[in-house]
Design a protein around this motif. Sequence first.
Motif, PDB file in Angstrom:
ATOM      1  N   THR A  84       1.113  -1.735  -0.312  1.00  0.00           N
ATOM      2  CA  THR A  84      -0.163   0.374   0.166  1.00  0.00           C
ATOM      3  C   THR A  84       0.551   1.506  -0.116  1.00  0.00           C
ATOM      4  O   THR A  84       0.704   2.138  -0.816  1.00  0.00           O
ATOM      5  CB  THR A  84      -1.380   0.072   1.834  1.00  0.00           C
ATOM      6  N   THR A  85       1.761   1.401   0.547  1.00  0.00           N
ATOM      7  CA  THR A  85       2.663   3.063   0.810  1.00  0.00           C
ATOM      8  C   THR A  85       3.618   2.325  -0.405  1.00  0.00           C
ATOM      9  O   THR A  85       4.082   3.260  -1.039  1.00  0.00           O
ATOM     10  CB  THR A  85       3.582   2.452   2.249  1.00  0.00           C
ATOM     11  N   LEU A  86       4.082   1.531  -1.007  1.00  0.00           N
ATOM     12  CA  LEU A  86       4.797   1.851  -2.013  1.00  0.00           C
ATOM     13  C   LEU A  86       3.395   2.047  -3.537  1.00  0.00           C
ATOM     14  O   LEU A  86       4.109   3.095  -3.838  1.00  0.00           O
ATOM     15  CB  LEU A  86       4.974   0.413  -3.029  1.00  0.00           C
ATOM     16  N   VAL A  87       2.923   1.552  -3.502  1.00  0.00           N
ATOM     17  CA  VAL A  87       1.838   2.040  -4.498  1.00  0.00           C
ATOM     18  C   VAL A  87       1.058   4.037  -4.171  1.00  0.00           C
ATOM     19  O   VAL A  87       1.009   4.442  -4.869  1.00  0.00           O
ATOM     20  CB  VAL A  87      -0.168   1.453  -4.426  1.00  0.00           C
ATOM     21  N   PHE A  88       0.817   4.319  -2.715  1.00  0.00           N
ATOM     22  CA  PHE A  88       0.520   5.859  -2.446  1.00  0.00           C
ATOM     23  C   PHE A  88       2.476   6.378  -3.090  1.00  0.00           C
ATOM     24  O   PHE A  88       1.669   7.675  -3.210  1.00  0.00           O
ATOM     25  CB  PHE A  88       0.618   5.518  -0.987  1.00  0.00           C
ATOM     26  N   GLY A  89       3.287   6.145  -2.584  1.00  0.00           N
ATOM     27  CA  GLY A  89       4.727   6.029  -3.221  1.00  0.00           C
ATOM     28  C   GLY A  89       4.114   6.585  -5.215  1.00  0.00           C
ATOM     29  O   GLY A  89       4.775   7.686  -5.541  1.00  0.00           O
ATOM     30  N   VAL A  90       4.031   5.559  -5.081  1.00  0.00           N
ATOM     31  CA  VAL A  90       3.948   6.019  -7.254  1.00  0.00           C
ATOM     32  C   VAL A  90       2.722   6.964  -7.353  1.00  0.00           C
ATOM     33  O   VAL A  90       3.318   7.642  -8.320  1.00  0.00           O
ATOM     34  CB  VAL A  90       3.200   4.758  -7.949  1.00  0.00           C
ATOM     35  N   TRP A  93       4.511  10.108  -7.338  1.00  0.00           N
ATOM     36  CA  TRP A  93       5.633  10.331  -7.878  1.00  0.00           C
ATOM     37  C   TRP A  93       4.489  11.132  -8.665  1.00  0.00           C
ATOM     38  O   TRP A  93       4.655  12.169 -10.228  1.00  0.00           O
ATOM     39  CB  TRP A  93       6.118   9.333  -8.256  1.00  0.00           C
ATOM     40  N   SER A  94       3.016  10.750  -9.392  1.00  0.00           N
ATOM     41  CA  SER A  94       2.732  11.289 -10.696  1.00  0.00           C
ATOM     42  C   SER A  94       2.210  12.740 -10.755  1.00  0.00           C
ATOM     43  O   SER A  94       2.730  13.348 -11.736  1.00  0.00           O
ATOM     44  CB  SER A  94       1.186  10.308 -10.395  1.00  0.00           C
ATOM     45  N   LEU A  95       2.205  13.268  -9.228  1.00  0.00           N
ATOM     46  CA  LEU A  95       2.263  14.801  -8.519  1.00  0.00           C
ATOM     47  C   LEU A  95       2.975  15.384  -9.593  1.00  0.00           C
ATOM     48  O   LEU A  95       3.063  16.294  -9.633  1.00  0.00           O
ATOM     49  CB  LEU A  95       1.479  14.929  -7.497  1.00  0.00           C
ATOM     50  N   LEU A  96       4.248  14.733  -8.744  1.00  0.00           N
ATOM     51  CA  LEU A  96       5.651  15.306  -9.091  1.00  0.00           C
ATOM     52  C   LEU A  96       6.289  15.561 -10.384  1.00  0.00           C
ATOM     53  O   LEU A  96       6.730  16.661 -10.527  1.00  0.00           O
ATOM     54  CB  LEU A  96       6.538  14.812  -7.755  1.00  0.00           C
ATOM     55  N   GLU A  97       5.935  14.611 -11.383  1.00  0.00           N
ATOM     56  CA  GLU A  97       6.167  14.526 -12.042  1.00  0.00           C
ATOM     57  C   GLU A  97       5.241  15.345 -12.863  1.00  0.00           C
ATOM     58  O   GLU A  97       6.350  16.589 -14.023  1.00  0.00           O
ATOM     59  CB  GLU A  97       5.547  12.806 -12.704  1.00  0.00           C
ATOM     60  N   TYR A  98       4.162  15.486 -12.873  1.00  0.00           N
ATOM     61  CA  TYR A  98       3.511  17.130 -12.890  1.00  0.00           C
ATOM     62  C   TYR A  98       3.820  18.178 -13.033  1.00  0.00           C
ATOM     63  O   TYR A  98       4.227  18.939 -13.817  1.00  0.00           O
ATOM     64  CB  TYR A  98       2.425  17.180 -12.615  1.00  0.00           C
ATOM     65  N   THR A  99       3.885  18.698 -11.627  1.00  0.00           N
ATOM     66  CA  THR A  99       4.908  19.494 -10.612  1.00  0.00           C
ATOM     67  C   THR A  99       6.154  19.966 -11.751  1.00  0.00           C
ATOM     68  O   THR A  99       5.921  21.409 -11.740  1.00  0.00           O
ATOM     69  CB  THR A  99       5.269  20.007  -9.267  1.00  0.00           C
ATOM     70  N   TYR A 176       7.925   5.830 -14.980  1.00  0.00           N
ATOM     71  CA  TYR A 176       7.735   7.350 -16.143  1.00  0.00           C
ATOM     72  C   TYR A 176       8.891   7.440 -16.832  1.00  0.00           C
ATOM     73  O   TYR A 176       8.734   8.174 -18.179  1.00  0.00           O
ATOM     74  CB  TYR A 176       8.195   9.279 -15.382  1.00  0.00           C
ATOM     75  N   ASP A 177      10.270   6.938 -16.385  1.00  0.00           N
ATOM     76  CA  ASP A 177      11.096   7.471 -18.122  1.00  0.00           C
ATOM     77  C   ASP A 177      11.465   6.758 -19.121  1.00  0.00           C
ATOM     78  O   ASP A 177      11.161   6.737 -20.141  1.00  0.00           O
ATOM     79  CB  ASP A 177      12.181   7.827 -16.846  1.00  0.00           C
ATOM     80  N   THR A 178      10.746   5.298 -18.613  1.00  0.00           N
ATOM     81  CA  THR A 178      10.201   4.329 -20.117  1.00  0.00           C
ATOM     82  C   THR A 178       9.507   4.427 -20.432  1.00  0.00           C
ATOM     83  O   THR A 178       9.033   4.147 -21.749  1.00  0.00           O
ATOM     84  CB  THR A 178      10.109   3.100 -18.879  1.00  0.00           C
ATOM     85  N   THR A 179       8.397   4.797 -19.934  1.00  0.00           N
ATOM     86  CA  THR A 179       6.919   5.579 -20.816  1.00  0.00           C
ATOM     87  C   THR A 179       7.705   6.138 -21.808  1.00  0.00           C
ATOM     88  O   THR A 179       7.235   6.606 -22.893  1.00  0.00           O
ATOM     89  CB  THR A 179       5.301   5.459 -19.265  1.00  0.00           C
ATOM     90  N   LYS A 210       0.933  23.371 -22.584  1.00  0.00           N
ATOM     91  CA  LYS A 210      -0.150  22.214 -22.058  1.00  0.00           C
ATOM     92  C   LYS A 210      -0.196  20.914 -22.400  1.00  0.00           C
ATOM     93  O   LYS A 210       1.048  20.341 -22.678  1.00  0.00           O
ATOM     94  CB  LYS A 210      -1.969  22.130 -22.691  1.00  0.00           C
ATOM     95  N   GLY A 211      -0.387  20.363 -21.669  1.00  0.00           N
ATOM     96  CA  GLY A 211      -0.352  18.745 -21.411  1.00  0.00           C
ATOM     97  C   GLY A 211       1.414  18.209 -20.770  1.00  0.00           C
ATOM     98  O   GLY A 211       1.805  17.488 -21.139  1.00  0.00           O
ATOM     99  N   PHE A 212       1.586  18.716 -19.441  1.00  0.00           N
ATOM    100  CA  PHE A 212       2.571  18.009 -19.681  1.00  0.00           C
ATOM    101  C   PHE A 212       2.239  17.166 -18.283  1.00  0.00           C
ATOM    102  O   PHE A 212       3.613  16.983 -18.344  1.00  0.00           O
ATOM    103  CB  PHE A 212       2.630  19.000 -18.122  1.00  0.00           C
ATOM    104  N   GLY A 213       1.476  16.062 -18.163  1.00  0.00           N
ATOM    105  CA  GLY A 213       1.313  14.938 -17.744  1.00  0.00           C
ATOM    106  C   GLY A 213       1.840  13.580 -18.537  1.00  0.00           C
ATOM    107  O   GLY A 213       2.071  14.070 -19.569  1.00  0.00           O
ATOM    108  N   ILE A 214       2.611  12.435 -17.906  1.00  0.00           N
ATOM    109  CA  ILE A 214       3.683  11.769 -19.264  1.00  0.00           C
ATOM    110  C   ILE A 214       3.055  10.388 -18.699  1.00  0.00           C
ATOM    111  O   ILE A 214       2.633  10.301 -20.583  1.00  0.00           O
ATOM    112  CB  ILE A 214       4.674  11.636 -18.685  1.00  0.00           C
ATOM    113  N   THR A 215       3.307  10.412 -18.377  1.00  0.00           N
ATOM    114  CA  THR A 215       2.182   8.819 -18.023  1.00  0.00           C
ATOM    115  C   THR A 215       0.561   8.946 -17.642  1.00  0.00           C
ATOM    116  O   THR A 215       0.082   7.636 -18.079  1.00  0.00           O
ATOM    117  CB  THR A 215       2.344   8.199 -16.470  1.00  0.00           C
ATOM    118  N   SER A 216       0.167   9.899 -17.149  1.00  0.00           N
ATOM    119  CA  SER A 216      -1.087  10.052 -17.349  1.00  0.00           C
ATOM    120  C   SER A 216      -0.939  11.924 -18.143  1.00  0.00           C
ATOM    121  O   SER A 216      -0.444  12.470 -17.723  1.00  0.00           O
ATOM    122  CB  SER A 216      -1.249   9.822 -16.138  1.00  0.00           C
ATOM    123  N   SER A 217      -2.441  12.267 -18.168  1.00  0.00           N
ATOM    124  CA  SER A 217      -3.324  13.243 -17.638  1.00  0.00           C
ATOM    125  C   SER A 217      -4.249  13.496 -16.544  1.00  0.00           C
ATOM    126  O   SER A 217      -4.384  14.808 -17.221  1.00  0.00           O
ATOM    127  CB  SER A 217      -3.894  13.695 -19.496  1.00  0.00           C
TER     128      SER A 217
END
Length: 233
Positions: A84-90, A93-99, A176-179, A210-217
Amino acid sequence: MVAKFVVDLNQPLVFQVGYLGEDYDEWIHQPIVSKEGPRFFANDILEILTRTKWWVIPIVWLPVVCYLVSVSLQRSLTAAQAATTLVFGVLIWSLLEYTLHRFLFHVKTQNYWANTLHYVLHGCHHKHPMDALRLVFPPAATAIICVPIWSVIRLLSSPSVAPALFGGLLLGYIMYDTTHYYLHHGQPSIGVPKNLKRYHLNHHFRLHTKGFGITSSVWDHVFGTHPHPKVVS
C-alpha cells in the motif's frame, strides 16, 4: 542594432545556448527531428556522461526499490502495508512528475547561465525530441535529485514507512522515464499507449504550454492544463 546570436549546430551546444538570451525559449521550441543527437561538450568524458540507454534506468533503480521495500519489511511493516505504501509513493510521484515538468522543466529563462542549465535539464529534449540517448535521466543526476526528496520523506514519515514510500516514488520515476522513452520511440497502434503518444507528441509539436503529464493526463485535467480536444486529435 545588435545582431541576434545564431547557434552553430555543428559545434558543442551547451555553452552556446546561453547567448540566445530572451530568444532561447523560442529557439528550443523549434524542434529538429533527427535520431542523431547534437554534441553537448567538447570534452569527451563530459559528453559520454550526457548519454544514457533507456534500459539503464530499470537495471539501476529496480534493485534499489526492492531493497527499500525489504528495509520497511524488516522494520515491522506487513507485506500488505508495504504494498500500500509503495502504491501511495507511485501516486505521489505522478503529482511530482507533473509539477516538475510544468514549473521547473518549462520555466522561462533569459540569462546566460539559466539558459545553459535549462538546456541541459530539459531544453535539449524539446530541441531534439528524438535524441534517444538523452531521453532518460542519467542515474548520477537522478541520485542527486533523490537526496533532498529522501530527506523530506524521512522527516515526514516513520522509519518503517519511509523506505517503502521512497521506493514507491522511485518506482513511479522508473515508470515515467521508460514510458517517456516509449512514447517517443515506440509504435503503439491501439488503446491507452497510442493515446498517450499522441498526447505527448502534441505537447512537443503543437502546444508546449499544455499537456504536462507523461504517464497520465489526470493532473492536467485537475489543474486546467489539458489541451482542447481538437488540439490533441
